[in-house]
Structure formats: structure tokens, C-alpha cells
Design a protein around this motif. Structure first.
Motif, PDB file in Angstrom:
ATOM      1  N   ALA A  66       0.826  -1.215   0.000  1.00 31.93           N
ATOM      2  CA  ALA A  66       0.000   0.000   0.000  1.00 31.93           C
ATOM      3  C   ALA A  66       0.861   1.266   0.000  1.00 31.93           C
ATOM      4  CB  ALA A  66      -0.940   0.000   1.199  1.00 31.93           C
ATOM      5  N   GLY A  67       1.935   1.253   0.767  1.00 28.46           N
ATOM      6  CA  GLY A  67       2.831   2.410   0.816  1.00 28.46           C
ATOM      7  C   GLY A  67       3.489   2.678  -0.527  1.00 28.46           C
ATOM      8  N   ASP A  68       3.710   1.629  -1.311  1.00 30.14           N
ATOM      9  CA  ASP A  68       4.299   1.799  -2.641  1.00 30.14           C
ATOM     10  C   ASP A  68       3.353   2.560  -3.567  1.00 30.14           C
ATOM     11  OD1 ASP A  68       6.481   0.355  -1.729  1.00 30.14           O
ATOM     12  OD2 ASP A  68       5.780  -1.538  -2.610  1.00 30.14           O
ATOM     13  N   ALA A  69       2.048   2.322  -3.428  1.00 32.89           N
ATOM     14  CA  ALA A  69       1.064   3.048  -4.239  1.00 32.89           C
ATOM     15  C   ALA A  69       1.055   4.520  -3.860  1.00 32.89           C
ATOM     16  CB  ALA A  69      -0.321   2.444  -4.059  1.00 32.89           C
ATOM     17  N   VAL A  70       1.145   4.791  -2.560  1.00 31.23           N
ATOM     18  CA  VAL A  70       1.188   6.189  -2.100  1.00 31.23           C
ATOM     19  C   VAL A  70       2.464   6.853  -2.595  1.00 31.23           C
ATOM     20  CG1 VAL A  70       1.292   7.692  -0.071  1.00 31.23           C
ATOM     21  CG2 VAL A  70      -0.281   5.737  -0.100  1.00 31.23           C
ATOM     22  N   ALA A  71       3.585   6.164  -2.476  1.00 31.76           N
ATOM     23  CA  ALA A  71       4.861   6.723  -2.945  1.00 31.76           C
ATOM     24  C   ALA A  71       4.807   6.997  -4.451  1.00 31.76           C
ATOM     25  CB  ALA A  71       6.007   5.768  -2.611  1.00 31.76           C
ATOM     26  N   ALA A  72       4.190   6.089  -5.213  1.00 33.52           N
ATOM     27  CA  ALA A  72       4.068   6.288  -6.660  1.00 33.52           C
ATOM     28  C   ALA A  72       3.232   7.520  -6.975  1.00 33.52           C
ATOM     29  CB  ALA A  72       3.465   5.046  -7.318  1.00 33.52           C
ATOM     30  N   SER A  73       2.227   7.776  -6.149  1.00 33.79           N
ATOM     31  CA  SER A  73       1.358   8.938  -6.390  1.00 33.79           C
ATOM     32  C   SER A  73       2.090  10.253  -6.157  1.00 33.79           C
ATOM     33  CB  SER A  73       0.111   8.871  -5.500  1.00 33.79           C
ATOM     34  OG  SER A  73       0.442   9.180  -4.155  1.00 33.79           O
ATOM     35  N   LEU A  74       3.173  10.213  -5.386  1.00 33.10           N
ATOM     36  CA  LEU A  74       3.907  11.439  -5.049  1.00 33.10           C
ATOM     37  C   LEU A  74       5.097  11.690  -5.974  1.00 33.10           C
ATOM     38  CD1 LEU A  74       3.831  11.056  -1.174  1.00 33.10           C
ATOM     39  CD2 LEU A  74       2.364  12.500  -2.607  1.00 33.10           C
ATOM     40  N   ARG A  75       5.328  10.783  -6.913  1.00 36.40           N
ATOM     41  CA  ARG A  75       6.431  10.950  -7.867  1.00 36.40           C
ATOM     42  C   ARG A  75       5.939  11.636  -9.133  1.00 36.40           C
ATOM     43  NH1 ARG A  75       8.461   5.642  -5.994  1.00 36.40           N
ATOM     44  NH2 ARG A  75       6.928   4.674  -7.326  1.00 36.40           N
TER      45      ARG A  75
END
Length: 186
Positions: A66-75
Motif C-alpha cells: 500500500a505504501g508503494d502506491a502512495v509513494a508512486a502517487s507522489l512521484r
């Protein structure tokens, strides 16, 4: 056929265990005209050697990606400074009202809501929520998890079809009981 149905149903309940042999036996016995069951069995076939995750396993794996999806959204260049700050603030201080997250980015809110749905065994709703609210960039790290979740959902429908087939073959709990009741009342 009844034995094969029972074996696959049992194998699907084990979770995370190989059920390839049981699945192949059932595939050989399923009538060509039972397209729905055959199609569903074919969908779970790629997972038959490694097994399917349990509900708990899916929840645990979701928490790790789940954190990877959030991190992807911030790139990327299209992400505003306020979105990045909102996400970072949520990492420090998470505020909820009536069980809904009010701080954080839209992606964090979606992921949090999906996690709560998964925890309450509403897997289908969680998958739909993620697919409808996240963009391709945010979904990319979740795709392996989504494939596993969809396989679990398919296995649940296969189990229901198998249970229905078993009920049709055995009657209402007694071998041939339903047909005997019909014969006695005619």
C-alpha cells in the motif's frame, strides 16, 4: 465427480497450498457445457501450483504494498507541493472522523479505505475501490496484489459453484434425498 468437487473445495479452503492435482482431476471431469465453472477453474489454474493466499495473507501483503502506491502517487512533475505536504503530514499525524481519514492525499485516503474493507472481508469492494479511484501510476505497484486478490475472489465463486453442484448431486443433505422427496409427493 462428487469426489473431485469435494477435493477442490477442500483444497481451496487450505489457502497457500498446491492444489494442481485436484484441479486437473476436476477439469477432466467438468462437463464441456458447464462454461461458467470451466471458465472460473481456468482463471484460478495459474495459481494452482503456488496456492491462493488466505484473507489474512492478502491483508498482510496489502499492508506491505500500500505504501508503494502512495509513494508512486507522489512521484513526478505533475504532483503539487501541497499534495506532497498533505501526504507527509499524514505520516506524522493521521486524523480520522467517523472512521474516515480526513488528512492525507486522495491516494492515502483510498488506500486506507481499501485496507479497512479488506480487514472486514469485503475484498471485492476493496478491489473495485482501488481500480476506480487510483490511476495507472498508483496502481502499478498494486498489480501483483490485485491479481492475487482477483484469484481469491474467483476461487470464492468456484467454491460456491462447487457447493451448489454438490448440493444438486446429494440433495438436501441426504444422498438422493431431494429426488426421493419428490417421488413420494407425486
Amino acid at each position: 465427480m462428487l469426489f473431485a468437487l469435494t477435493q477442490v473445495r477442500s483444497a481451496l479452503n487450505r489457502g497457500d497450498k498446491d492444489f494442481d492435482g485436484d484441479l486437473q482431476l476436476l477439469m477432466n471431469m467438468v462437463d464441456e457445457n458447464d462454461v461458467e465453472l470451466r471458465t472460473s477453474l481456468e482463471k484460478i489454474a495459474p495459481h494452482s501450483k503456488s496456492g491462493l493466499l488466505s484473507g489474512y495473507g492478502l491483508k498482510e501483503e496489502f499492508q506491505t504494498v500500500a505504501g508503494d502506491a502512495v509513494a508512486a502517487s507522489l512521484r513526478g512533475e505533475d504532483v503539487s507541493f501541497s499534495e506532497k505536504m498533505s501526504a507527509r503530514m499524514n505520516d506524522i499525524l493521521k486524523v480520522e472522523k467517523d472512521g474516515e481519514m480526513v488528512t492525507g492525499s486522495e491516494t492515502q485516503k483510498t488506500v486506507d479505505k481499501a485496507e479497512k474493507l479488506i480487514e472486514t472481508n469485503q475484498l471485492e469492494q476493496a478491489v473495485k475501490l482501488l481500480r476506480s479511484h487510483l490511476n495507472d501510476k498508483e496502481l502499478e505497484p498494486l498489480r501483483p496484489w490485485l491479481r492475487k486478490a482477483e484469484a481469491v475472489l474467483t476461487s470464492r465463486s468456484v467454491k460456491q459453484m462447487i457447493e451448489k453442484a454438490i448440493d444438486m448431486n446429494t440433495g438436501a443433505g441426504y444422498l438422493g434425498g431431494e429426488s426421493l422427496l419428490k417421488e413420494n409427493h407425486q
